[in-house]
Design a protein around this motif. Structure first.
Motif, short mmCIF file in Angstrom:
data_model
loop_
_atom_site.label_atom_id
_atom_site.label_comp_id
_atom_site.label_asym_id
_atom_site.label_seq_id
_atom_site.Cartn_x
_atom_site.Cartn_y
_atom_site.Cartn_z
N UNK A 14 0.79 -1.34 0.13
CA UNK A 14 0.35 -0.26 0.17
C UNK A 14 0.86 1.40 -0.29
N UNK A 15 0.80 1.84 -1.01
CA UNK A 15 1.24 3.71 -0.77
C UNK A 15 0.78 4.37 0.59
N UNK A 16 2.25 5.17 0.94
CA UNK A 16 2.35 5.37 1.99
C UNK A 16 2.85 7.09 1.41
N UNK A 17 1.92 7.96 2.24
CA UNK A 17 1.84 9.07 1.32
C UNK A 17 2.68 10.55 2.37
N UNK A 18 3.19 11.62 1.67
CA UNK A 18 3.56 12.79 3.10
C UNK A 18 3.18 14.11 2.47
N UNK A 19 2.64 14.63 3.63
CA UNK A 19 1.48 15.65 3.52
C UNK A 19 2.55 16.64 3.84
N UNK A 20 2.82 17.68 3.35
CA UNK A 20 3.87 19.17 3.45
C UNK A 20 2.78 20.36 4.12
N UNK A 21 3.06 20.54 5.20
CA UNK A 21 2.63 21.68 5.81
C UNK A 21 2.93 23.06 5.51
N UNK A 22 2.54 24.21 5.54
CA UNK A 22 3.50 25.24 5.89
C UNK A 22 2.89 26.73 5.92
N UNK A 23 3.01 27.35 6.97
CA UNK A 23 1.93 28.88 7.33
C UNK A 23 3.70 29.49 7.44
N UNK A 24 3.44 30.22 6.18
CA UNK A 24 4.28 32.01 5.76
C UNK A 24 5.90 31.03 5.51
N UNK A 25 7.10 31.83 6.10
CA UNK A 25 8.38 31.01 5.09
C UNK A 25 8.66 30.43 6.85
#
Length: 374
Positions: A14-25
């Motif tokens: 099963x594929x494993x996903x990564x989620x990238x969160x950001x708030x400004x720099x």
């Protein structure tokens, strides 16, 4: 929307996903759905240079293989230890998987850290993951539905919110198991980091790290109420092994955000600081005593004391100690747990400010963000 990429696959493909969160720099957080794991947290140092704050890896292989000591994962169904892997609920006895000497640790052999969670929703600053834990998983009773939301409500805060419901009485005690190193993400040790815990008492343990049942006033090496080096007295803690204990959080919950002070940490080299607030009654402060020198993210070694954990939670083995908090969740009830990590940087350690919300038993900084004059 959060940036999404594949970082590996489970043993069954099963594929494993990564989620990238950001708030400004100023704040970027990467999370994967396997183990609901924080893979990376980047914030600037006092000179504005972005850098890594956590120990871990950039793909899922080490996590799937079970070769990480819970780096960044959600620990459950019951975080920390259950004595001899046994307990009773409403007069019925249960045996759960034993995986830490004679005891059960962080949910057993296949805890929540080794499960593939489902993404319910995600945005540029938020990710919600779901997990269904079936009746009988690792020996635990009841079907449990768990939700964890990671969010960046401001450019300096990481908020973790847990909730759960069940169809039968079951113990639950969730936490995040990130290892922090504010200087360099684990390339060097954390002994010169400066820490303060908002706690006047801690929970002593036996030789297998199970609580004795006592709540003891802090003293000597266990008194971390005043900011000082993590390494200042670490050789005096736990017979020289270092810190791996639960401290009892001081005072009531803030009327502003429903949380209380947990800890503040400052690294004098990078200038980075971290403040932790939570609604949980305890925090497990662990200094990476059992890191064995495995290769790190950038090729260095994650050796002993190269990271520290601040695991907000209820007390270890609470299911077996009647005067600890009740951790049994029942049908019709909802489990909830919130922890906020606030980050910043300064050329010198910000000093604590007095708060009008002082708790019983000593000084307090109320919501604790006020502990920093920044």
């Amino acid at each position: 929307m959060a940036a999404v990429s594949q970082v590996g696959s489970t043993a069954s493909g099963q594929p494993i996903s990564q989620y990238t969160l950001s708030h400004g720099s100023n704040l970027t957080v990467r999370i994967m759905d396997f183990g609901a794991t924080i893979l990376s947290v980047h914030v600037p140092d006092a000179k504005g240079a972005m850098g890594e704050l956590t120990l871990g890896y950039d793909d899922a292989a080490e996590y799937v293989a079970g070769r990480t000591p819970y780096f960044g994962t959600v620990a459950g169904r019951v975080a920390n230890r259950i004595s001899k892997g046994s307990f009773s609920v409403d007069g019925k006895s249960y045996a759960v998987a034993v995986n830490n000497g004679p005891n059960s640790l962080h949910g057993g052999l296949v805890g929540f850290d080794k499960c593939l969670w489902t993404c319910e929703a995600h945005s540029a600053t938020s990710l919600t993951l779901l997990l269904h834990s079936a009746d009988g998983d690792e020996g635990y009773p009841g079907n449990l539905d768990v939700k964890v939301t990671y969010s960046l409500p401001t450019p300096t805060e990481l908020r973790i919110e847990y909730s759960a419901t069940t169809d039968a009485p079951t113990p639950i005690n969730l936490t995040n198991h990130s290892y922090w190193n504010l200087r360099d993400g684990g390339e060097t040790d954390v002994l010169d980091h400066e820490i303060e815990l908002a706690a006047d008492f801690y929970v002593p343990v036996d030789e297998t790290s199970i609580p004795t049942g006592e709540i003891r006033a802090v003293s000597g090496a266990m008194d971390l109420r005043t900011r000082g080096r993590i390494g200042r007295a670490i050789t005096e803690a736990d017979n020289g092994m270092g810190y791996d204990h639960t401290w009892v959080m001081r005072g009531g919950l803030s009327s502003q955000d429903g949380l209380r002070a947990v800890s503040r940490v400052y690294d004098p080299v990078s200038g980075r600081w971290m403040v932790v607030r939570s609604d949980q009654p305890g925090v497990q402060f662990y200094t990476g005593n059992y890191l064995t020198g495995a290769s790190g993210r950038t090729g260095g070694k994650y050796s002993r004391n190269h990271g520290f954990c601040l695991e907000t939670q209820k007390f270890p083995d609470a299911i077996n100690v009647t005067h600890f908090q009740d951790i049994v969740l029942r049908p019709g009830q909802s489990y909830r747990h919130v922890t906020v990590h606030e980050f910043g940087a300064a050329a010198a350690a910000p000093e604590a400010a007095e708060s009008e919300e002082s708790g019983a038993g000593g000084r307090s900084c109320g919501p604790f963000s006020s502990c920093f004059n920044v």
